[in-house]
Design an enzyme around this catalytic site. Structure first.
Site, mmCIF file in Angstrom:
data_model
loop_
_atom_site.group_PDB
_atom_site.id
_atom_site.type_symbol
_atom_site.label_atom_id
_atom_site.label_comp_id
_atom_site.label_asym_id
_atom_site.label_seq_id
_atom_site.Cartn_x
_atom_site.Cartn_y
_atom_site.Cartn_z
ATOM 1 N N TYR A 36 -44.083 43.989 1.988
ATOM 2 C CA TYR A 36 -43.304 43.828 3.219
ATOM 3 C C TYR A 36 -43.580 44.992 4.171
ATOM 4 O O TYR A 36 -43.852 44.788 5.359
ATOM 5 C CB TYR A 36 -41.816 43.759 2.857
ATOM 6 C CG TYR A 36 -40.867 43.800 4.030
ATOM 7 C CD1 TYR A 36 -40.639 42.677 4.807
ATOM 8 C CD2 TYR A 36 -40.165 44.974 4.330
ATOM 9 C CE1 TYR A 36 -39.743 42.715 5.875
ATOM 10 C CE2 TYR A 36 -39.276 45.023 5.386
ATOM 11 C CZ TYR A 36 -39.067 43.890 6.161
ATOM 12 O OH TYR A 36 -38.192 43.944 7.219
ATOM 13 N N ASN A 48 -39.215 37.866 15.959
ATOM 14 C CA ASN A 48 -38.250 38.427 15.011
ATOM 15 C C ASN A 48 -38.298 37.759 13.628
ATOM 16 O O ASN A 48 -37.967 38.386 12.632
ATOM 17 C CB ASN A 48 -36.847 38.276 15.639
ATOM 18 C CG ASN A 48 -35.729 38.433 14.643
ATOM 19 O OD1 ASN A 48 -35.385 39.543 14.235
ATOM 20 N ND2 ASN A 48 -35.149 37.306 14.208
ATOM 21 N N VAL A 96 -29.825 46.766 7.912
ATOM 22 C CA VAL A 96 -28.634 46.094 8.442
ATOM 23 C C VAL A 96 -28.227 45.048 7.401
ATOM 24 O O VAL A 96 -29.084 44.289 6.937
ATOM 25 C CB VAL A 96 -28.951 45.379 9.781
ATOM 26 C CG1 VAL A 96 -27.691 44.773 10.373
ATOM 27 C CG2 VAL A 96 -29.629 46.326 10.779
ATOM 28 N N ASP A 100 -42.109 26.774 13.492
ATOM 29 C CA ASP A 100 -42.626 27.451 12.298
ATOM 30 C C ASP A 100 -43.637 28.459 12.824
ATOM 31 O O ASP A 100 -44.707 28.073 13.312
ATOM 32 C CB ASP A 100 -43.285 26.441 11.356
ATOM 33 C CG ASP A 100 -43.896 27.129 10.126
ATOM 34 O OD1 ASP A 100 -43.941 28.378 10.088
ATOM 35 O OD2 ASP A 100 -44.337 26.413 9.224
ATOM 36 N N VAL A 101 -43.324 29.734 12.732
ATOM 37 C CA VAL A 101 -44.180 30.751 13.357
ATOM 38 C C VAL A 101 -45.580 30.811 12.753
ATOM 39 O O VAL A 101 -46.480 31.391 13.357
ATOM 40 C CB VAL A 101 -43.537 32.170 13.311
ATOM 41 C CG1 VAL A 101 -42.275 32.235 14.142
ATOM 42 C CG2 VAL A 101 -43.293 32.647 11.879
ATOM 43 N N ASP A 126 -36.492 28.469 15.537
ATOM 44 C CA ASP A 126 -36.351 28.757 14.103
ATOM 45 C C ASP A 126 -36.770 27.532 13.302
ATOM 46 O O ASP A 126 -36.834 26.421 13.831
ATOM 47 C CB ASP A 126 -34.877 29.103 13.792
ATOM 48 C CG ASP A 126 -34.718 29.964 12.547
ATOM 49 O OD1 ASP A 126 -34.326 31.144 12.698
ATOM 50 O OD2 ASP A 126 -34.980 29.481 11.427
ATOM 51 N N THR A 140 -27.588 42.043 6.862
ATOM 52 C CA THR A 140 -27.739 40.601 7.065
ATOM 53 C C THR A 140 -28.086 39.988 5.705
ATOM 54 O O THR A 140 -28.130 40.701 4.696
ATOM 55 C CB THR A 140 -28.919 40.338 8.017
ATOM 56 O OG1 THR A 140 -30.083 40.909 7.415
ATOM 57 C CG2 THR A 140 -28.699 40.956 9.388
ATOM 58 N N LYS A 150 -45.217 45.103 7.982
ATOM 59 C CA LYS A 150 -44.520 45.670 9.140
ATOM 60 C C LYS A 150 -45.380 46.742 9.831
ATOM 61 O O LYS A 150 -45.294 46.930 11.036
ATOM 62 C CB LYS A 150 -43.167 46.240 8.700
ATOM 63 C CG LYS A 150 -42.180 45.159 8.305
ATOM 64 C CD LYS A 150 -41.972 44.170 9.451
ATOM 65 C CE LYS A 150 -40.764 43.300 9.269
ATOM 66 N NZ LYS A 150 -40.484 42.467 10.440
#
Ligand SMILES: NC(=O)c1ccc[n+]([C@@H]2O[C@H](COP(=O)([O-])OP(=O)(O)OC[C@H]3O[C@@H](n4cnc5c(N)ncnc54)[C@H](O)[C@@H]3O)[C@@H](O)[C@H]2O)c1
Length: 268
Positions: free
Chosen positions: A162, A93, A197, A66-67, A39, A199, A166
């Protein structure tokens, strides 16, 4: 049931410092894997890694990732292989969500979501496959699980960009699975479409819907999601984590190139 265990495997979870990624890290550890939490958030990520249990408790770890950065991926994959015993499972993720009406969208926000959600996942698949294939630093094949969203399967207002990223994750998954199969990498590539969810991201999204004037309040937005869901509730972190364990394990050995809805039936 023995096919669900992950004993002897190493799993790397991006965005594992909080939310769904944290839950996935815990579930993979409980199933027997050695887990590498990866992360941007160093302090939080290291804390999560320390808290993981299962048969490998004490042997889990954290890598700063860092993706969106190729060198960062190279470092993370080598760390998994050299310091944590290999790379058998990769969960892509980490992502960001910035809500906006399409008439108001800021190009800066589009670029951010493309960078993290699309480029980040593409680089993850790239480096995961290169590490897991027979000539790679890990070299034993494996399972890559990308986290898409129910937003890729329905038209929910306020999250157009977004949702498009996806859908891109979905396409990346299917083509990567085909290439990995054709070229004999021994790697399955699948994705899941989580439902909402609560989060940090999920709760933020409900508030955004109210702020954008699409629903009267965050509670009304959540109610609308539940109304669209045959199971009659929001998703829970464990719902997503259990699906990831299934796709990581040999119980799903003939499941390849799919998008699995984990949304209580909300999606199409
Ligand atoms: N929560 C939901 O309702 C929901 C629904 C469908 C899909 N999803 C997807 O599930 C995944 C996890 O969502 P969440 O709710 O846990 O989100 P979250 O915002 O709580 O956590 C995201 C994590 O990703 C990390 N991250 C962000 N950018 C990064 C980068 N460039 N490099 C490395 N790490 C980075 C963050 O530090 C954070 O730890 C995301 O792919 C999200 O799109 C979530």
């Amino acid at each position: 049931m023995t096919q669900y265990h992950l004993n002897g495997r190493t799993a790397l979870v991006t965005g594992g410092a909080q939310g769904l990624g944290e839950g996935m890290a815990h579930a993979l550890a409980e199933a027997g894997a050695r887990v590498v939490v990866a992360d941007l958030q160093g302090e939080l990520g290291a804390k999560v890694a320390e808290s993981l249990g299962g048969p490998q408790a004490g042997n889990h770890g954290f890598v700063q990732l860092d993706v969106t950065d190729e060198a960062s991926w190279q470092n993370a994959v080598v760390a998994a292989a050299d310091d944590f015993g290999g790379l058998d499972v990769l969960v892509n993720n980490a992502d960001v969500e910035i809500s906006s009406l399409i008439t108001e969208v800021d190009p800066k926000d589009i670029r951010t979501m493309l960078e993290v959600n699309f480029l980040g996942t593409a680089l993850g698949i790239k480096h995961g496959l290169r590490a897991m294939r027979p000539d790679g630093v890990a070299g034993k094949g494996g399972s890559i699980i990308n986290i898409s969203s129910v937003a890729a399967t329905i038209a929910f207002p306020g999250i157009s960009i977004y949702s498009a990223t996806k859908s891109a994750v979905d396409r990346l998954t299917r083509v990567a699975s085909m290439e990995a199969g054709k070229l004999g990498y021994g790697v399955r590539v699948n994705c899941i479409y989580p439902g909402l969810v609560p989060t940090a991201m999920g709760a933020g999204l409900a508030s955004d819907m109210a702020e954008l004037g699409l629903f009267g309040s965050p509670e009304e937005a959540v109610g609308a999601v539940i109304d669209l869901t045959p199971s009659g509730r929001l998703g829970e972190v464990a719902d997503m984590a259990d699906a990831v364990v299934f796709l990581a394990s040999d119980a799903s050995r003939f499941v390849n190139g799919v998008g699995l809805p984990v949304d209580g039936g909300m999606g199409m």
